[in-house]
Structures are given as structure tokens and as C-alpha cells.
Design a protein around this motif. Structure first.
Motif, PDB file in Angstrom:
ATOM      1  N   GLY A 132       0.757  -1.099  -0.026  1.00  0.00           N
ATOM      2  CA  GLY A 132      -0.056  -0.047  -0.057  1.00  0.00           C
ATOM      3  C   GLY A 132       0.983   1.126   0.080  1.00  0.00           C
ATOM      4  O   GLY A 132       0.608   2.062  -0.857  1.00  0.00           O
ATOM      5  N   VAL A 133       1.908   1.221   1.096  1.00  0.00           N
ATOM      6  CA  VAL A 133       2.657   2.581   0.986  1.00  0.00           C
ATOM      7  C   VAL A 133       3.555   2.677  -0.364  1.00  0.00           C
ATOM      8  O   VAL A 133       3.776   3.640  -0.758  1.00  0.00           O
ATOM      9  N   ALA A 141       9.238  -1.472   2.548  1.00  0.00           N
ATOM     10  CA  ALA A 141       8.906  -3.165   2.586  1.00  0.00           C
ATOM     11  C   ALA A 141       8.524  -3.149   4.159  1.00  0.00           C
ATOM     12  O   ALA A 141       8.012  -2.240   4.636  1.00  0.00           O
ATOM     13  N   ALA A 154      14.499  -8.577  -0.190  1.00  0.00           N
ATOM     14  CA  ALA A 154      15.226  -7.536   0.804  1.00  0.00           C
ATOM     15  C   ALA A 154      15.513  -8.237   2.211  1.00  0.00           C
ATOM     16  O   ALA A 154      16.357  -7.695   2.736  1.00  0.00           O
ATOM     17  N   PHE A 197       4.016   8.896   8.471  1.00  0.00           N
ATOM     18  CA  PHE A 197       3.133   9.993   9.243  1.00  0.00           C
ATOM     19  C   PHE A 197       3.609   9.910  10.911  1.00  0.00           C
ATOM     20  O   PHE A 197       3.977  11.008  11.481  1.00  0.00           O
ATOM     21  N   ASP A 198       3.374   8.739  11.327  1.00  0.00           N
ATOM     22  CA  ASP A 198       3.781   8.450  12.801  1.00  0.00           C
ATOM     23  C   ASP A 198       4.168   7.077  13.079  1.00  0.00           C
ATOM     24  O   ASP A 198       3.609   6.077  12.994  1.00  0.00           O
ATOM     25  N   THR A 204       1.311   7.889   4.893  1.00  0.00           N
ATOM     26  CA  THR A 204       2.548   7.324   5.088  1.00  0.00           C
ATOM     27  C   THR A 204       3.869   7.521   3.885  1.00  0.00           C
ATOM     28  O   THR A 204       4.772   8.013   4.327  1.00  0.00           O
ATOM     29  N   ASN A 210      -0.430  -3.282   6.709  1.00  0.00           N
ATOM     30  CA  ASN A 210       0.006  -4.911   6.940  1.00  0.00           C
ATOM     31  C   ASN A 210      -0.731  -5.167   7.949  1.00  0.00           C
ATOM     32  O   ASN A 210      -0.259  -4.957   9.329  1.00  0.00           O
ATOM     33  N   ARG A 233       2.699  -7.506  -7.932  1.00  0.00           N
ATOM     34  CA  ARG A 233       2.616  -6.299  -7.201  1.00  0.00           C
ATOM     35  C   ARG A 233       3.047  -4.986  -7.886  1.00  0.00           C
ATOM     36  O   ARG A 233       2.443  -4.059  -7.895  1.00  0.00           O
ATOM     37  N   THR A 245      10.162   4.068   6.788  1.00  0.00           N
ATOM     38  CA  THR A 245       8.945   4.682   7.618  1.00  0.00           C
ATOM     39  C   THR A 245       8.709   3.770   8.955  1.00  0.00           C
ATOM     40  O   THR A 245       7.676   4.108   9.603  1.00  0.00           O
ATOM     41  N   ARG A 283       9.139  -8.185  -3.441  1.00  0.00           N
ATOM     42  CA  ARG A 283       9.482  -9.596  -3.546  1.00  0.00           C
ATOM     43  C   ARG A 283       8.534 -10.315  -4.805  1.00  0.00           C
ATOM     44  O   ARG A 283       8.805 -11.114  -5.396  1.00  0.00           O
ATOM     45  N   THR A 284       7.392  -9.887  -4.802  1.00  0.00           N
ATOM     46  CA  THR A 284       6.406 -10.276  -6.104  1.00  0.00           C
ATOM     47  C   THR A 284       6.169  -9.650  -7.033  1.00  0.00           C
ATOM     48  O   THR A 284       5.661  -8.167  -6.883  1.00  0.00           O
TER      49      THR A 284
HETATM   50  P1  NDP Z   1       2.196  -4.243   2.819  1.00  0.00           P
HETATM   51  O1  NDP Z   1       2.404  -5.452   3.427  1.00  0.00           O
HETATM   52  O2  NDP Z   1       1.202  -3.805   1.981  1.00  0.00           O
HETATM   53  O3  NDP Z   1       3.602  -3.965   1.902  1.00  0.00           O
HETATM   54  C1  NDP Z   1       4.941  -4.488   2.019  1.00  0.00           C
HETATM   55  C2  NDP Z   1       5.726  -4.723   0.674  1.00  0.00           C
HETATM   56  O4  NDP Z   1       6.789  -5.345   0.889  1.00  0.00           O
HETATM   57  C3  NDP Z   1       4.804  -6.044   0.117  1.00  0.00           C
HETATM   58  O5  NDP Z   1       4.636  -5.546  -1.157  1.00  0.00           O
HETATM   59  C4  NDP Z   1       5.876  -7.282   0.386  1.00  0.00           C
HETATM   60  O6  NDP Z   1       5.938  -8.262  -0.748  1.00  0.00           O
HETATM   61  C5  NDP Z   1       7.201  -6.322   0.331  1.00  0.00           C
HETATM   62  N1  NDP Z   1       8.073  -7.335   1.029  1.00  0.00           N
HETATM   63  C6  NDP Z   1       7.841  -7.700   2.126  1.00  0.00           C
HETATM   64  N2  NDP Z   1       8.964  -8.633   2.619  1.00  0.00           N
HETATM   65  C7  NDP Z   1       9.967  -8.266   1.504  1.00  0.00           C
HETATM   66  C8  NDP Z   1      11.248  -8.853   1.083  1.00  0.00           C
HETATM   67  N3  NDP Z   1      12.019  -9.544   1.758  1.00  0.00           N
HETATM   68  N4  NDP Z   1      11.612  -8.506   0.242  1.00  0.00           N
HETATM   69  C9  NDP Z   1      11.238  -7.569  -0.642  1.00  0.00           C
HETATM   70  N5  NDP Z   1       9.711  -7.105  -0.476  1.00  0.00           N
HETATM   71  C10 NDP Z   1       9.263  -7.283   0.530  1.00  0.00           C
HETATM   72  O7  NDP Z   1       2.708  -2.852   3.927  1.00  0.00           O
HETATM   73  P2  NDP Z   1       2.291  -1.514   3.845  1.00  0.00           P
HETATM   74  O8  NDP Z   1       2.618  -0.762   2.452  1.00  0.00           O
HETATM   75  O9  NDP Z   1       1.220  -1.085   4.450  1.00  0.00           O
HETATM   76  O10 NDP Z   1       3.430  -0.653   4.830  1.00  0.00           O
HETATM   77  C11 NDP Z   1       4.825  -0.739   4.226  1.00  0.00           C
HETATM   78  C12 NDP Z   1       5.731  -0.222   5.629  1.00  0.00           C
HETATM   79  O11 NDP Z   1       5.223   1.019   5.864  1.00  0.00           O
HETATM   80  C13 NDP Z   1       5.589  -1.179   6.795  1.00  0.00           C
HETATM   81  O12 NDP Z   1       7.024  -1.060   7.358  1.00  0.00           O
HETATM   82  C14 NDP Z   1       4.788  -0.571   7.908  1.00  0.00           C
HETATM   83  O13 NDP Z   1       5.209  -0.741   9.338  1.00  0.00           O
HETATM   84  C15 NDP Z   1       5.201   0.929   7.477  1.00  0.00           C
HETATM   85  N6  NDP Z   1       4.210   1.958   7.834  1.00  0.00           N
HETATM   86  C16 NDP Z   1       4.523   3.196   8.677  1.00  0.00           C
HETATM   87  C17 NDP Z   1       3.554   4.203   9.009  1.00  0.00           C
HETATM   88  C18 NDP Z   1       4.011   5.343   9.484  1.00  0.00           C
HETATM   89  O14 NDP Z   1       2.953   6.099   9.620  1.00  0.00           O
HETATM   90  N7  NDP Z   1       5.107   5.475   9.614  1.00  0.00           N
HETATM   91  C19 NDP Z   1       1.923   4.011   8.902  1.00  0.00           C
HETATM   92  C20 NDP Z   1       1.684   2.535   8.032  1.00  0.00           C
HETATM   93  C21 NDP Z   1       2.601   1.858   7.707  1.00  0.00           C
HETATM   94  P3  NDP Z   1       4.756  -9.139  -1.340  1.00  0.00           P
HETATM   95  O15 NDP Z   1       3.575  -8.202  -2.077  1.00  0.00           O
HETATM   96  O16 NDP Z   1       5.364 -10.218  -1.976  1.00  0.00           O
HETATM   97  O17 NDP Z   1       3.978  -9.260   0.247  1.00  0.00           O
END
Ligand code: NDP
Length: 393
Positions: free
Chosen positions: A11-12, A81, A59, A139-140, A344, A181, A39, A103, A35-36
Motif C-alpha cells: 500500500g505504501v 517493505a 530484501a 506519518f507516525d 505514510t 499490513n 504487485r 518509515t 518480493r512479488t
Molecule cells: P504491505 O504489506 O502492504 O507491503 C509490504 C510490501 O513489502 C509488500 O509488497 C511485500 O511483498 C514487500 N516485501 C515484504 N518482504 C519483502 C522482502 N523480503 N523483500 C522484498 N519485498 C518484500 O505493507 P504497507 O505498504 O502497508 O507498509 C509498508 C511499511 O510502512 C511497513 O514497514 C509499515 O510498518 C510502514 N508503515 C508506517 C507508517 C507510518 O506512519 N510511519 C504507517 C503505516 C505503515 P509481497 O507483495 O510479496 O507481500
């Protein structure tokens, strides 16, 4: 002009890709790796042809990530990620001498605990490599840290208390779903609460402390005390601080579902035996729940995230509220994503832009409040996250 390597196509990652494309004058080449590949392809298909390149990466592997950074010739790595990958990606940046941004702070997959210790421990390595690492530019953490730095710079001689107030009043129409997530979200929310007062961390039961806050443009919402990572750095960097707490709003349906899932063991992170196979309950739950990235077109309502700071200015007491309100449907219309990913992803791009333009610079590992808040606050106003300040006292 910079080449941005975005890691993570969730999503982010979607918001970061769209916003980097909108900031072409800074990011002339954008590579999205995850990873995929599917997406990445979905996100690529939403953007003008040729706007971004895509590829796969694991990663969790420093070597694979470092090889990709070199191959792409990245000027910055934007890590969106999961928190589990932070250290591997940071180490790849050190190896290749390329600046880093994330983030969310590092979490070990087998332990529901997050802290900056292991990321801060890389400060010297970043200094020796002559690069900047920016931690928590969402954001937070992220904008909320910058709000605190802005309050400290322009409104107070000393800040005594800070309450961070995070409200998502969005409605996606599902009985239960998480906005980012599910694994990360549910681990955070079901953990014990913790806040900091007079130099000590005080632990509470999950959801033990709550109160109703009147969120501008949203209305009154019950807000629950949680531990949140930005407090760990803010207690180090805000002058005169005596107490800091973090509150998040939850609807009754969310809390009832979560309690029930917890009671039956579905939030467990230890593998269990199921018909001869080992499964991790919370990972299985993630498979069942709606993909947060799919909530975008269904979510209506607003987010309102801000800080209330109290302290002293020119010998007098002062209390201010800095907050940002964002409409979920507006976010979807702009970048095909709901407000939580938007709020975010946009600060991540702002942080990366300031680093690439040399407005934010330095070597070592930084939290957001250590940098000049003014250019970030200006960018928020022009990049889709306008904010307000209210004088409460
Ligand atoms: P998602 O689960 O939607 O996306 C994570 C992505 O990372 C997926 O596409 C996933 O791949 C990929 N990924 C996971 N493992 C690996 C790997 N080993 N190598 C490569 N790619 C990988 O999460 P969000 O987008 O919602 O969140 C992303 C980040 O933002 C998180 O760290 C979350 O904690 C952070 N966040 C921070 C906030 C803030 O305000 N500071 C608020 C909300 C989120 P796949 O598609 O294969 O699963």
C-alpha cells in the motif's frame, strides 16, 4: 536529479511510486523492487508508460539488495517493505554507499517488539560510509516527529508534555480489516501499552488508558494509549520533556474482533501444528483478511493525526495542537490508495526529496526531529498534506 530505488510494492509503496512520479524534477529515474513482481506490475500499470521500472528483490538478503542497488545505480533507497527488512537494507546501503530512508523501525519477525537500538547502532557505519540514514519518515513516526520539532522551534522555550493523537475515522465497510499490513498492525495494537513520564517508561495493560478527544473535521473519538516507536527518539531529542504518550482511535467493532481473535490464539506468532503442517496463526489470519491495498476504493471518511504539546514560552504556559486531516476518497482519486498508505507514503517522498536536494543532509543515522522541520512542513502543504496549528491555551 536522482535515481530512487523503492523497495516494497504494498500500500505504501504504491503511494511512494505515484508521488515520486509527481516529483519528476527530483526523481528522474524510479525503480520499484519487491518480493512479488505482480504487485509491481499492478502499480506500474497505473502510471504513464515508462514512468517507473520494476524488478524483484528479496530484501531479507543484504547481498541481493546491495547487488540491485549497484545495478540500478540508485542515489537513494526508499524502504517501504516491512520492518523485518530494515537492517538488511541498511547494511546494503552501507556496503554500496547509498543513502537510506524508511518509515518504520526494525522488528524481529519472531519477537513482537520494536526499538531503535539496532538501527541506531549502525550510526557509525553510516558515518564511515559518508551517507545519511533517515529513520521513520512516514506519518507516525515521521510527520508527528517533525510537528514536535516545529513546536519546539517556533512555539516553546521548553515542551513539558506531548500527546500524539492518531485518528482514522475511515470506514471500509468490512466488519474487520486493518489499514496497513495486518501482521504489523495487530502485533502493535495487541501489545501492552507504554508511555514515558519523568524519565521512566510506564507499562499499562493493552487499551487500559483511554479518553475521548474532539478531532477537528472528524468529531469525538475514543482514543486508546499504545506504545509507539517515535516516543523512543522524541524523549531523547525534545528539551525539558516530562511526559509523552501516544493515542490511537479504534471503533468498538475493531476492538471486539481483535479481542476475540486474540482469545482464540489467532494473533499468535509462534508456529502451531495443523494437519501435519506448521502454520503461524497471525500469518494465516493475514491470508484471510482483506488486503489493505484493496481497501482504497471502498474507504470513506477522514484521518486526523497530530500532536498536543504543552510547555512554557517567555515564562508563560502554552498549549498547542498541530494536526493534519486527510480524506480517504481524495487520496484514492489521486494515487489509487486509501488515506493510511497516503499519509505514510507522502512523508517518505518528502524526506527523500529533501535528502536528494541536499536540504536535509548529514552523515549517520537520524530521526526526523533532529532535522530542520521548516522545509518538511512547507513540503507537506504543497504535496497533499496541509496542516493547521491551534492555540489551545
Ligand atoms: P504491505 O504489506 O502492504 O507491503 C509490504 C510490501 O513489502 C509488500 O509488497 C511485500 O511483498 C514487500 N516485501 C515484504 N518482504 C519483502 C522482502 N523480503 N523483500 C522484498 N519485498 C518484500 O505493507 P504497507 O505498504 O502497508 O507498509 C509498508 C511499511 O510502512 C511497513 O514497514 C509499515 O510498518 C510502514 N508503515 C508506517 C507508517 C507510518 O506512519 N510511519 C504507517 C503505516 C505503515 P509481497 O507483495 O510479496 O507481500
Amino acid at each position: 536529479m536522482a535515481t530512487a530505488l523503492i523497495i516494497g510494492a504494498g500500500g505504501v509503496g504504491r503511494v511512494v511510486a505515484h508521488k515520486c512520479v509527481q516529483n519528476r524534477e527530483t526523481f528522474d529515474r524510479i525503480v520499484l523492487a519487491s518480493r512479488t513482481l505482480k504487485r509491481c506490475e499492478e502499480i506500474q500499470s497505473e502510471l504513464p508508460e515508462g514512468a517507473i521500472e520494476i524488478t524483484t528483490v528479496d530484501a531479507d538478503s543484504t547481498e541481493e539488495t546491495a547487488a540491485l542497488i549497484k545495478k540500478v545505480g540508485a542515489d537513494i533507497v526508499i524502504n517501504v517493505a516491512l520492518p523485518y527488512q530494515d537492517l538488511a537494507i541498511m547494511d546494503a546501503c552501507v556496503q554500496t554507499g547509498v543513502p537510506y530512508l524508511d518509515t518504520a523501525n526494525y522488528e524481529h519477525p519472531d519477537e513482537a517488539k520494536f526499538e531503535y537500538k539496532l538501527q541506531w547502532a549502525r550510526d557509525n557505519a553510516f558515518k564511515e560510509a559518508g551517507i545519511m540514514g533517515l529513520l521513520g519518515s512516514g506519518f507516525d513516526p515521521g510527520a508527528t516527529n517533525v510537528f514536535c520539532a516545529y513546536a519546539q522551534k517556533h512555539y516553546f522555550d521548553e515542551i513539558h508534555t506531548i500527546d500524539i493523537l492518531d485518528c482514522n475515522a475511515g470506514d471500509h465497510g468490512y466488519p474487520f480489516a486493518t489499514n496497513f499490513n495486518p501482521e504489523i498492525n495487530l502485533r502493535e495494537v495487541s501489545a501492552k501499552g507504554r508511555y514515558w513520564e519523568n524519565g521512566e517508561w510506564i507499562e499499562t495493560e493493552p487499551m487500559e488508558i483511554h479518553f475521548t478527544w474532539e478531532y477537528p473535521e472528524v468529531g469525538p473519538k475514543e482514543s486508546y494509549l499504545l506504545y509507539h516507536e517515535e516516543m523512543e527518539s522524541l524523549v531523547k531529542h525534545i528539551k525539558g520533556l516530562k511526559r509523552i504518550r501516544f493515542f490511537m482511535t479504534f471503533g468498538q467493532s475493531y476492538l471486539t474482533h481483535m479481542k476475540c481473535l486474540e482469545n482464540v490464539g489467532m494473533l499468535g506468532i509462534e508456529p502451531v501444528e495443523h494437519q501435519g503442517m506448521k502454520i503461524v496463526p497471525i500469518e494465516f489470519l493475514k491470508t484471510l483478511l482483506p488486503d489493505p491495498a484493496s481497501l482504497g476504493p471502498r474507504t470513506k471518511g477522514k484521518t486526523n493525526i497530530g500532536i498536543v504539546a504543552e510547555g512554557i514560552k517567555d515564562g508563560k504556559k502554552r498549549k498547542i495542537y498541530i494536526y493534519q486531516v486527510k480524506d480517504h476518497e481524495e487520496c484514492y482519486a489521486e494515487v489509487k490508495s486509501q488515506g493510511v498508505s497516503y499519509t505514510t507514503g507522502v512523508p517518505a517522498v518528502i524526506g527523500a526529496k529533501l535528502m536528494m536536494e541536499g536540504v536535509w543532509s548529514g552523515t549517520g543515522v537520524f530521526n526526523m526531529e533532529q532535522l530542520n522541520p521548516d522545509p518538511f512542513m512547507d513540503e507537506m502543504n504543497t504535496q497533499g498534506l496541509p496542516w493547521k496549528v491551534l492555540e489551545l491555551e
